[in-house]
Motif scaffolding. Structure first.
Motif, PDB file in Angstrom:
ATOM      1  N   PRO A 104       1.170  -0.863  -0.217  1.00 41.80           N
ATOM      2  CA  PRO A 104      -0.237  -0.001   0.104  1.00 41.80           C
ATOM      3  C   PRO A 104       0.905   1.075   0.020  1.00 41.80           C
ATOM      4  O   PRO A 104       0.650   2.311  -0.152  1.00 41.80           O
ATOM      5  N   PHE A 105       1.808   1.566   0.398  1.00 43.18           N
ATOM      6  CA  PHE A 105       2.885   2.055   0.199  1.00 43.18           C
ATOM      7  C   PHE A 105       3.065   2.720  -0.960  1.00 43.18           C
ATOM      8  O   PHE A 105       3.015   4.218  -1.142  1.00 43.18           O
ATOM      9  N   TRP A 106       2.720   1.969  -1.648  1.00 42.20           N
ATOM     10  CA  TRP A 106       3.781   2.290  -3.278  1.00 42.20           C
ATOM     11  C   TRP A 106       2.410   3.209  -4.132  1.00 42.20           C
ATOM     12  O   TRP A 106       2.453   2.891  -4.951  1.00 42.20           O
ATOM     13  N   ILE A 107       1.011   2.563  -3.266  1.00 44.32           N
ATOM     14  CA  ILE A 107      -0.085   3.736  -4.405  1.00 44.32           C
ATOM     15  C   ILE A 107      -0.889   4.291  -4.061  1.00 44.32           C
ATOM     16  O   ILE A 107      -0.566   4.799  -2.410  1.00 44.32           O
ATOM     17  N   SER A 108      -1.072   4.950  -4.206  1.00 38.47           N
ATOM     18  CA  SER A 108      -1.583   6.813  -4.023  1.00 38.47           C
ATOM     19  C   SER A 108      -2.756   6.860  -3.057  1.00 38.47           C
ATOM     20  O   SER A 108      -4.025   5.934  -3.328  1.00 38.47           O
ATOM     21  N   VAL A 109      -2.559   7.786  -2.062  1.00 37.69           N
ATOM     22  CA  VAL A 109      -3.137   7.804  -1.298  1.00 37.69           C
ATOM     23  C   VAL A 109      -4.700   8.277  -2.417  1.00 37.69           C
ATOM     24  O   VAL A 109      -5.723   8.176  -2.007  1.00 37.69           O
ATOM     25  N   LEU A 110      -4.461   9.721  -3.325  1.00 37.36           N
ATOM     26  CA  LEU A 110      -5.745   8.986  -4.229  1.00 37.36           C
ATOM     27  C   LEU A 110      -6.647   7.947  -4.731  1.00 37.36           C
ATOM     28  O   LEU A 110      -7.396   8.341  -5.167  1.00 37.36           O
ATOM     29  N   VAL A 111      -5.705   7.011  -5.418  1.00 39.38           N
ATOM     30  CA  VAL A 111      -5.985   6.065  -6.556  1.00 39.38           C
ATOM     31  C   VAL A 111      -6.637   4.663  -5.606  1.00 39.38           C
ATOM     32  O   VAL A 111      -7.766   4.283  -5.853  1.00 39.38           O
ATOM     33  N   ARG A 112      -6.224   5.206  -3.938  1.00 43.56           N
ATOM     34  CA  ARG A 112      -6.744   4.228  -2.685  1.00 43.56           C
ATOM     35  C   ARG A 112      -8.104   4.551  -2.622  1.00 43.56           C
ATOM     36  O   ARG A 112      -9.020   3.908  -2.202  1.00 43.56           O
ATOM     37  N   ALA A 113      -8.654   6.220  -2.841  1.00 40.99           N
ATOM     38  CA  ALA A 113      -9.434   6.678  -1.842  1.00 40.99           C
ATOM     39  C   ALA A 113     -10.565   6.794  -3.646  1.00 40.99           C
ATOM     40  O   ALA A 113     -11.632   5.776  -3.233  1.00 40.99           O
ATOM     41  N   PHE A 114     -10.030   6.234  -4.261  1.00 32.81           N
ATOM     42  CA  PHE A 114     -10.900   6.301  -5.587  1.00 32.81           C
ATOM     43  C   PHE A 114     -11.451   4.669  -5.494  1.00 32.81           C
ATOM     44  O   PHE A 114     -12.526   4.440  -6.070  1.00 32.81           O
ATOM     45  N   ALA A 115     -10.706   3.969  -5.474  1.00 35.06           N
ATOM     46  CA  ALA A 115     -10.500   2.262  -5.343  1.00 35.06           C
ATOM     47  C   ALA A 115     -11.961   2.467  -4.583  1.00 35.06           C
ATOM     48  O   ALA A 115     -12.677   1.519  -4.488  1.00 35.06           O
ATOM     49  N   TRP A 116     -11.935   2.535  -2.910  1.00 35.51           N
ATOM     50  CA  TRP A 116     -13.316   2.372  -2.243  1.00 35.51           C
ATOM     51  C   TRP A 116     -14.046   2.916  -2.828  1.00 35.51           C
ATOM     52  O   TRP A 116     -15.222   2.320  -2.092  1.00 35.51           O
ATOM     53  N   ILE A 117     -13.806   4.418  -3.412  1.00 34.29           N
ATOM     54  CA  ILE A 117     -16.181   4.719  -3.556  1.00 34.29           C
ATOM     55  C   ILE A 117     -15.980   2.766  -4.873  1.00 34.29           C
ATOM     56  O   ILE A 117     -17.361   3.188  -4.850  1.00 34.29           O
ATOM     57  N   THR A 118     -14.936   2.859  -4.962  1.00 33.28           N
ATOM     58  CA  THR A 118     -15.532   1.998  -6.813  1.00 33.28           C
ATOM     59  C   THR A 118     -15.995   0.337  -5.652  1.00 33.28           C
ATOM     60  O   THR A 118     -17.299   0.286  -6.276  1.00 33.28           O
ATOM     61  N   ILE A 119     -15.652   0.502  -4.802  1.00 35.99           N
ATOM     62  CA  ILE A 119     -16.091  -0.942  -3.957  1.00 35.99           C
ATOM     63  C   ILE A 119     -17.003  -0.504  -2.877  1.00 35.99           C
ATOM     64  O   ILE A 119     -18.939  -0.884  -2.954  1.00 35.99           O
ATOM     65  N   LEU A 120     -17.711   0.555  -2.391  1.00 34.95           N
ATOM     66  CA  LEU A 120     -18.318   0.682  -1.484  1.00 34.95           C
ATOM     67  C   LEU A 120     -19.707   1.258  -1.744  1.00 34.95           C
ATOM     68  O   LEU A 120     -21.343   1.660  -1.355  1.00 34.95           O
ATOM     69  N   ARG A 121     -19.732   2.202  -3.237  1.00 33.61           N
ATOM     70  CA  ARG A 121     -21.233   2.942  -3.972  1.00 33.61           C
ATOM     71  C   ARG A 121     -21.497   1.904  -4.596  1.00 33.61           C
ATOM     72  O   ARG A 121     -21.963   0.708  -3.627  1.00 33.61           O
ATOM     73  N   SER A 122     -22.934   2.503  -4.296  1.00 37.70           N
ATOM     74  CA  SER A 122     -24.194   1.397  -3.924  1.00 37.70           C
ATOM     75  C   SER A 122     -24.370   1.220  -5.624  1.00 37.70           C
ATOM     76  O   SER A 122     -24.673   0.062  -4.678  1.00 37.70           O
ATOM     77  N   GLN A 123     -23.888   1.275  -6.063  1.00 35.41           N
ATOM     78  CA  GLN A 123     -23.876   0.504  -7.657  1.00 35.41           C
ATOM     79  C   GLN A 123     -22.658  -0.575  -7.886  1.00 35.41           C
ATOM     80  O   GLN A 123     -21.915  -1.205  -8.558  1.00 35.41           O
ATOM     81  N   GLY A 124     -21.634  -0.556  -5.939  1.00 36.91           N
ATOM     82  CA  GLY A 124     -20.065  -0.941  -6.336  1.00 36.91           C
ATOM     83  C   GLY A 124     -19.995  -2.439  -6.208  1.00 36.91           C
ATOM     84  O   GLY A 124     -20.870  -3.137  -6.578  1.00 36.91           O
ATOM     85  N   ILE A 125     -18.844  -2.915  -6.498  1.00 31.71           N
ATOM     86  CA  ILE A 125     -18.640  -4.523  -5.928  1.00 31.71           C
ATOM     87  C   ILE A 125     -18.997  -4.767  -4.977  1.00 31.71           C
ATOM     88  O   ILE A 125     -19.930  -6.091  -5.272  1.00 31.71           O
TER      89      ILE A 125
END
Length: 280
Positions: free
Chosen positions: A102-123
């Protein structure tokens, strides 16, 4: 009198010291100066912090999210670190790699990844509704829960490394002595492992709590503007409302709170030892 080697070592630190003073200490002094001179003056700027309902709400939100994030992070990190020290060497290397990724992944990318997983139509919601577990999607993001999830995910690797370093310093002969006296695994954990790792837990708690007070990107994206924390509030005051008096006084107050937390923690000999490094 310092030896020649110590004098050379001191000289080597001078460039870094000058850079720190120029890029870190000077801007902080500028913020402190602005908090005393901007707006209606120092007294009004700082008394306003105690009378403003907006500031009080932001402080309560930041403290609440920070406490939940710290508590959840410590439980997860301790479990991972405790598991790692009981692994075989090869397994431990793989586990350490997974912690470090996780240290090699941008905090911005991680936040967008969580949005993709957690949003209403997410995974996650899609999977639960597809299995018939849910009829309506859960609100997992753009609220305090989403912010906490994102911040926990960000802080866990830091806490794992701090706790893992502390656990590896514990003398295994004490554990073997407890087992040889008939102590059960849970007793050994509660009466030996946990007390002896208290300093590491304390350092990790302090680190995570202090770090969470300054989160900006993760709350801004996963909170969707509904969970306003101090850093984002300060950013709004600077970039939108142009209230430098409020932004700088709140920044200074936050800096003082962090300094007080660290000073209180350092009053404990165990915490001082943990900060200074264990002596074998």
């Amino acid at each position: 009198m310092p030896s020649r080697f110590e004098r050379y070592a001191l000289l080597l630190t001078l460039p870094a010291g000058v850079v720190v003073l120029a890029l870190y200490a000077y801007p902080i002094l500028q913020v402190l100066s602005l908090s005393l001179t901007e707006g209606k003056g120092a007294l009004y700027n700082y008394t306003y912090l105690f009378h403003s309902r907006a500031v009080a709400k932001v402080v309560r939100t930041t403290a609440s999210v920070g406490i939940y994030t710290t508590a959840i992070t410590l439980v997860i990190a301790y479990a991972i670190a405790f598991g790692m020290i009981h692994m075989k060497e090869g397994q431990r290397r793989v586990a350490m790699l997974l912690v470090l990724i996780p240290f090699w992944i941008s905090v911005l990318v991680r936040a967008f990844a969580w949005i993709t997983i957690l949003r209403s139509q997410g995974i996650l919601n899609g999977a639960l509704m597809g299995m018939g577990v849910l009829s309506q999607p859960l609100e997992l993001v753009y609220n305090r829960l989403g912010v906490t999830i994102g911040m926990v995910h960000y802080m866990v690797p830091f806490a794992v490394l701090l706790i893992y370093a502390n656990l590896t310093d514990i003398d295994r002969r004490v554990i073997q002595a407890a087992r040889s006296l008939g102590a059960r695994p849970m007793t050994v954990f509660l009466k030996v492992w946990l007390p002896m790792s208290a300093a590491g837990i304390g350092v990790a708690s302090l680190f995570v709590m202090v770090f969470t007070l300054g989160f900006l990107v993760t709350p801004a994206l996963l909170g969707g503007g509904k969970t306003l924390m101090i850093a984002e509030y300060i950013s709004v005051q600077i970039s939108t409302t142009r209230r430098w008096d409020l932004a700088t006084s709140l920044s200074t107050a936050l800096l003082i709170v962090v300094a007080v937390l660290i000073a209180i923690a350092l009053r404990s000999p165990a915490m001082r030892s943990a900060f200074g490094g264990a002596r074998k």
